[in-house]
Design an enzyme around this catalytic site. Structure first.
Site, PDB file in Angstrom:
ATOM      1  N   ILE A 136     101.495 139.514  54.986  1.00 60.55           N
ATOM      2  CA  ILE A 136     101.763 139.009  53.646  1.00 60.55           C
ATOM      3  C   ILE A 136     101.277 140.074  52.671  1.00 60.55           C
ATOM      4  CG2 ILE A 136     101.736 136.543  54.176  1.00 60.55           C
ATOM      5  CD1 ILE A 136      98.871 136.365  53.318  1.00 60.55           C
ATOM      6  N   ASP A 137     101.786 140.022  51.454  1.00 60.99           N
ATOM      7  CA  ASP A 137     101.474 141.060  50.475  1.00 60.99           C
ATOM      8  C   ASP A 137      99.995 141.071  50.111  1.00 60.99           C
ATOM      9  OD1 ASP A 137     104.191 141.621  50.400  1.00 60.99           O
ATOM     10  OD2 ASP A 137     104.547 140.261  48.713  1.00 60.99           O
ATOM     11  N   LYS A 138      99.552 142.197  49.593  1.00 62.51           N
ATOM     12  CA  LYS A 138      98.158 142.368  49.169  1.00 62.51           C
ATOM     13  C   LYS A 138      97.694 141.222  48.270  1.00 62.51           C
ATOM     14  CE  LYS A 138      95.322 145.259  46.154  1.00 62.51           C
ATOM     15  NZ  LYS A 138      95.311 146.404  45.224  1.00 62.51           N
ATOM     16  N   THR A 145      99.047 138.269  47.815  1.00 61.40           N
ATOM     17  CA  THR A 145      99.340 136.927  48.324  1.00 61.40           C
ATOM     18  C   THR A 145      98.177 136.512  49.212  1.00 61.40           C
ATOM     19  OG1 THR A 145     101.729 137.307  48.284  1.00 61.40           O
ATOM     20  CG2 THR A 145     100.930 135.532  49.694  1.00 61.40           C
ATOM     21  N   ARG A 170     109.270 136.268  46.406  1.00 63.76           N
ATOM     22  CA  ARG A 170     109.211 136.898  45.079  1.00 63.76           C
ATOM     23  C   ARG A 170     110.607 137.338  44.628  1.00 63.76           C
ATOM     24  NH1 ARG A 170     104.778 141.394  46.132  1.00 63.76           N
ATOM     25  NH2 ARG A 170     104.957 141.718  43.866  1.00 63.76           N
TER      26      ARG A 170
END
Length: 303
Positions: free
Chosen positions: A136-138, A140, A236
């Site tokens: 998962i993104d930084k 998130t 997103r």
């Protein structure tokens, strides 16, 4: 040692370096250009130049050099381990933590923390991403499953590929969504305008996001998203595509509309079949404090 990657042109157009970059998103265009100059890329068995224009049915072969082995050290970083056994670890990643080392993030990542707290991790990925089955993104927060051995890694990866893993996210978006639920089925790929971002594009990879409204505030909506696919930045990109971008998202939404460190997106629910026992595993993680505080302030403003 060289690793061979292949792709067949089916409708893609333009320079070969651009087409390969769009197909293999983990590699930069400059990296692809360097491989072309080193004659590591061929089309239909022939070495080509970086400005070669692809044609339908071209068979592209890339003899990718194996990455230089790096030594990743464990670091005594606080890490919330929700579950652990001999095969699997489930981690509740905080917002602001990068999952694995990469350019610009050599340390301080979840992998560095895992190497300190867990020790044994699968080796299917390179040394930079031991145990990492999905990311998962930084900015998130939320739940991730990590494999402790190669057999578990393969089985968990197969579940992701077969779309049998349950992943539900809580997101705060701009705008008041009028309908209670919906499905976004739109292909996602690297943006042609901004190479650092993704977009809904023709010829992108299949991407499906289901959402339902949990709460409406003045100017915002709280939603739950369930993923069928796991494309880079999928939620997103999809929410921006339907004109309800995530609050706090510096890449896809209006900037600095609410106090915070990035998009309000939390991986709340994770469900999968245990790779050894075949038991159905299910985990939930509460929203982080900054998320709940923001919702409380929006509730007060809306009343």
């Amino acid at each position: 040692m060289l690793e061979k990657l292949t792709m067949t042109i089916d409708g893609q157009k333009g320079r070969i370096d651009k087409v390969i970059t769009e197909e293999f998103g983990d590699f930069s265009r400059s990296q692809i250009q360097a491989w072309l100059k080193e004659q590591l890329v061929s089309v239909n068995g022939e070495i080509v130049k970086p400005n070669y224009k692809v044609k339908d049915d071209d068979l592209i072969e890339i003899n990718r050099p194996e990455p230089v082995e790096l030594t990743i050290e464990g670091e005594d970083i606080p890490l919330e381990i929700v579950y652990e056994d001999q095969d699997v670890v489930v981690v509740n990643k905080p917002q602001g933590m990068v999952v694995h080392p990469s350019a610009g993030h050599a340390n301080g990542t979840m992998v560095n923390a895992l190497l300190h707290h867990v020790k044994d991790l699968s080796s299917i990925n390179d040394v930079v991403r031991p145990g990492i089955v999905h990311r998962i993104d930084k900015d998130t927060s939320g739940l991730l499953m990590v494999a402790k051995n190669d057999e578990a890694h393969e089985k968990l990866s197969a579940q992701l590929k077969n779309k049998t893993v349950t992943r539900r996210y809580i997101a705060l978006v701009h705008g008041e969504i009028p309908h209670d639920k919906g499905t976004i089925d739109a292909p996602v790929g690297r943006s042609k305008e901004n190479r650092q971002s993704q977009a809904v594009i023709e010829g992108g990879k299949d991407a499906v996001t289901h959402f339902k409204v949990l709460e409406r505030y003045e100017g915002y909506t709280l939603i739950e998203c369930q993923l069928e696919t796991g494309r880079t930045h999928q939620i997103r990109v999809h929410m921006k595509y339907i004109d309800y971008p995530l609050a706090g998202d510096p890449l896809y939404g209006p900037r600095k509309t609410l106090p915070g460190q990035g998009q309000f997106l939390h991986a709340k629910v994770l469900g999968f079949t245990h790779p050894t026992t075949e038991e159905e595993m299910y985990f939930e993680a509460d929203l982080p404090e900054n998320f709940t505080e923001t919702l409380e302030s929006l509730t007060l403003l809306t009343k």
